[in-house]
Design an enzyme around this catalytic site. Structure first.
Site, PDB file in Angstrom:
ATOM      1  CG  HIS A 129      -1.977  -1.019   1.231  1.00  0.00           C
ATOM      2  ND1 HIS A 129      -2.850  -1.210   0.185  1.00  0.00           N
ATOM      3  CD2 HIS A 129      -2.299  -1.959   2.166  1.00  0.00           C
ATOM      4  CE1 HIS A 129      -3.674  -2.221   0.474  1.00  0.00           C
ATOM      5  NE2 HIS A 129      -3.342  -2.687   1.676  1.00  0.00           N
ATOM      6  CG  ASP A 137      -3.031  -8.465   1.111  1.00  0.00           C
ATOM      7  OD1 ASP A 137      -4.115  -7.945   1.438  1.00  0.00           O
ATOM      8  OD2 ASP A 137      -2.038  -8.489   1.861  1.00  0.00           O
ATOM      9  CG  HIS A 149      -6.614  -5.199   2.306  1.00  0.00           C
ATOM     10  ND1 HIS A 149      -6.117  -6.084   3.245  1.00  0.00           N
ATOM     11  CD2 HIS A 149      -7.682  -4.600   2.871  1.00  0.00           C
ATOM     12  CE1 HIS A 149      -6.861  -6.011   4.341  1.00  0.00           C
ATOM     13  NE2 HIS A 149      -7.815  -5.130   4.134  1.00  0.00           N
ATOM     14  CG  ASP A 170      -4.835  -9.792   4.161  1.00  0.00           C
ATOM     15  OD1 ASP A 170      -4.549 -10.404   3.110  1.00  0.00           O
ATOM     16  OD2 ASP A 170      -4.682  -8.559   4.282  1.00  0.00           O
TER      17      ASP A 170
END
Length: 516
Positions: free
Chosen positions: A150, A185, A187, A273
């Site tokens: 990120h 991931d 995200h 995750d």
């Protein structure tokens, strides 16, 4: 070969070929502490390493302590003033730098903690070091401490401060015409997509939860811009996706990507995750389902950099990355957990694998089919293996070679020595400084309405495209060739941040910061 009671992976086809694997691990990495109640726990890397040691996997690969990334290494992507801030800020001085904290988005999701800059140097050094090893003949490099996807050029985001992935890809571009980035991931891999949104030298593919979920980007309609059009693929998923549904997308899409793009190297971000039962996640993948992505990408026999990422139920993170290390090595490891210093974390079953839950899969067959068809259609529109013109290649990042007569920070470790980590260095819970506020009051990976996507006029977009191309050329031995005229979407398809993306090269000084 039997490991911990397990057996080798199937002995036929490309998956059976023995790989030259290296693994980066800093024994201090588990000592860093984001703060009380914060879900990101570097301690999970130490737990992973303990499992690798007890399963006997360390003896099957070269084990390196990463050299800390230097300031000039970090500034290949990040702005000078941002890196200077990370180097100087401390928990004691942060209150004197309120404006800088706000400017660089540091303080809530991304807190200031003791040793922050050293932490960034360590995990980034592992990823860049892995890229250097791939450039010099290794087949697979692993850095579970990396994968912080990120981080932006001028700011922290989503628990990430330095984007080690972008730095590693820039290193790989010195040797390879094309690099593929794949993100599993939960995200969206926004920071990496943003960095390479308008070049065909890097293709980014992200499989992620989409819809009222951090970071709010990753729409299937976001496909890249200019020369990068169709070189960004986004696979938006809903809650509860299981192994079968996930692989019904992953394998056909990635198979087509490998066919048409033919990358020289692959970077796979293995954020855990997306596993069932994650503290912040909402998918329902088993460890074997997650690892199937690693096994599939390994089967193409292309240099592969495996990185960590998210993962907040740390016992399952350690399980996952241990198993995926076995997959990288071509070894099937026993489900029965060997005794290790964190054995109690894995009760009551003390097994490597955990069953997924019975949560509802909100991804219908029709939705999955539509996504698959749309993305395969996008892939049919790109030029096969876009060519580049050769030019003088910049030097590799310097990684000191081991010296037999003198200790060297990059020398190969005795695998057992990495286990000698003094837990007393990790402060006792009662002695830790409290996290700035209770976790319920902390904005953890929620979309910031004030940071909604902003669009800028066509001229700024054009300037940015030229700047990004100059950046990629600066750090590679190739020059992107014209790929023919391509239709350009309306400006809505490109998202620009208001702050300047100053400093990957002088060309970026005048470019707008590129938000995806």
């Amino acid at each position: 070969m039997e490991i911990g009671g397990g057996n080798s992976l199937p002995g036929i086809g490309p998956a059976a070929k023995k790989r030259k694997v290296c693994y980066f691990y800093d024994p201090e990495i588990g000592n860093y502490y984001y703060g009380q109640g914060h879900p990101m726990k570097p301690h999970r890397m130490r737990m992973t390493h303990a499992l690798l040691a007890q399963y006997g996997l360390l003896g099957h690969m070269q084990v390196y302590k990463p050299n800390p990334a230097r300031e000039r290494d970090l500034c290949r992507f990040h702005a000078d003033d941002y890196v200077t801030f990370l180097r100087s800020v401390t928990p004691e001085t942060q209150q004197e730098q309120i404006r800088a904290l706000k400017r660089f988005n540091v303080g809530e999701d991304c807190p200031v903690f003791d040793g922050l800059y050293s932490f960034c140097q360590a995990y980034a050094g592992g990823s860049v070091g892995g890229a250097v090893k791939l450039n010099h003949g290794h087949d697979i490099a692993i850095n579970w401490a990396g994968g912080l996807h990120h981080a932006k050029k001028c700011e922290a985001s989503g628990f990430c401060y330095v984007n080690d992935i972008v730095l590693a890809i820039l290193e790989l571009l010195k040797r390879h015409e094309r690099v593929l980035y794949v993100d599993i991931d939960i995200h969206h891999g926004d920071g990496v997509e943003e960095a390479f949104y308008s070049t065909d030298r890097v293709m980014t593919v992200s499989f992620h939860k989409f819809g009222d979920y951090f970071p709010g980007t990753g729409d299937i309609r976001d496909i890249g811009y200019g020369k990068g059009k169709y070189y960004s693929l986004n696979v938006p998923l809903d809650d509860g996706i299981d192994d079968e549904s996930y692989q019904s997308l992953f394998k056909p899409i990635m198979g087509k990507v490998m066919e048409v793009y033919q990358p020289g190297a692959v970077v796979l971000q293995c954020g855990a995750d997306s596993l069932s039962g994650d503290r912040l996640g909402c998918f329902n993948l088993s460890i074997k389902g997650h690892a199937e992505c690693v096994k599939y990408m390994r089967s193409f026999n292309v240099p592969l950099l495996l990185l960590g990422g998210g993962g907040y139920t740390i016992r399952n993170v350690a399980r996952c990355w241990c198993y995926e290390t076995g997959v990288a090595l071509g070894l099937e490891i026993d489900d029965k957990m060997p005794q290790n210093e964190y054995y109690e974390y894995f009760g009551p079953d003390y097994t490597l694998h955990v069953a997924p839950s019975n949560m509802e899969n909100k991804n219908s067959y029709q939705q999955l089919d539509d996504i698959r068809s749309r993305l395969l259609d996008n892939l049919s529109r790109i030029q096969h293996a876009p060519s580049v013109q050769f030019q003088e290649r910049p030097p590799d990042t310097e990684i000191p070679e081991p010296d037999e007569d003198h200790a060297d920070p990059d020398e190969r470790h005795d695998p057992a020595s990495d286990m000698e980590v003094d837990d007393s260095k990790h402060p006792d819970e009662s002695a830790r400084k409290p996290f700035p506020s209770n976790i319920q009051n902390v904005r953890i990976k929620k979309e910031n309405k004030e940071g909604e996507v902003k669009y800028q006029e066509d001229q700024k977009i054009a300037d940015h495209l030229k700047a990004v191309e100059a950046v990629v050329e600066e750090f590679s031995g190739f020059k992107a060739s014209d790929v023919g005229s391509m239709a350009i979407d309306e400006p809505r398809s490109i998202k620009m941040e208001m702050e300047s993306q100053s400093k990957l090269s002088d060309a970026l000084e005048s470019a707008g910061k590129h938000q995806l």
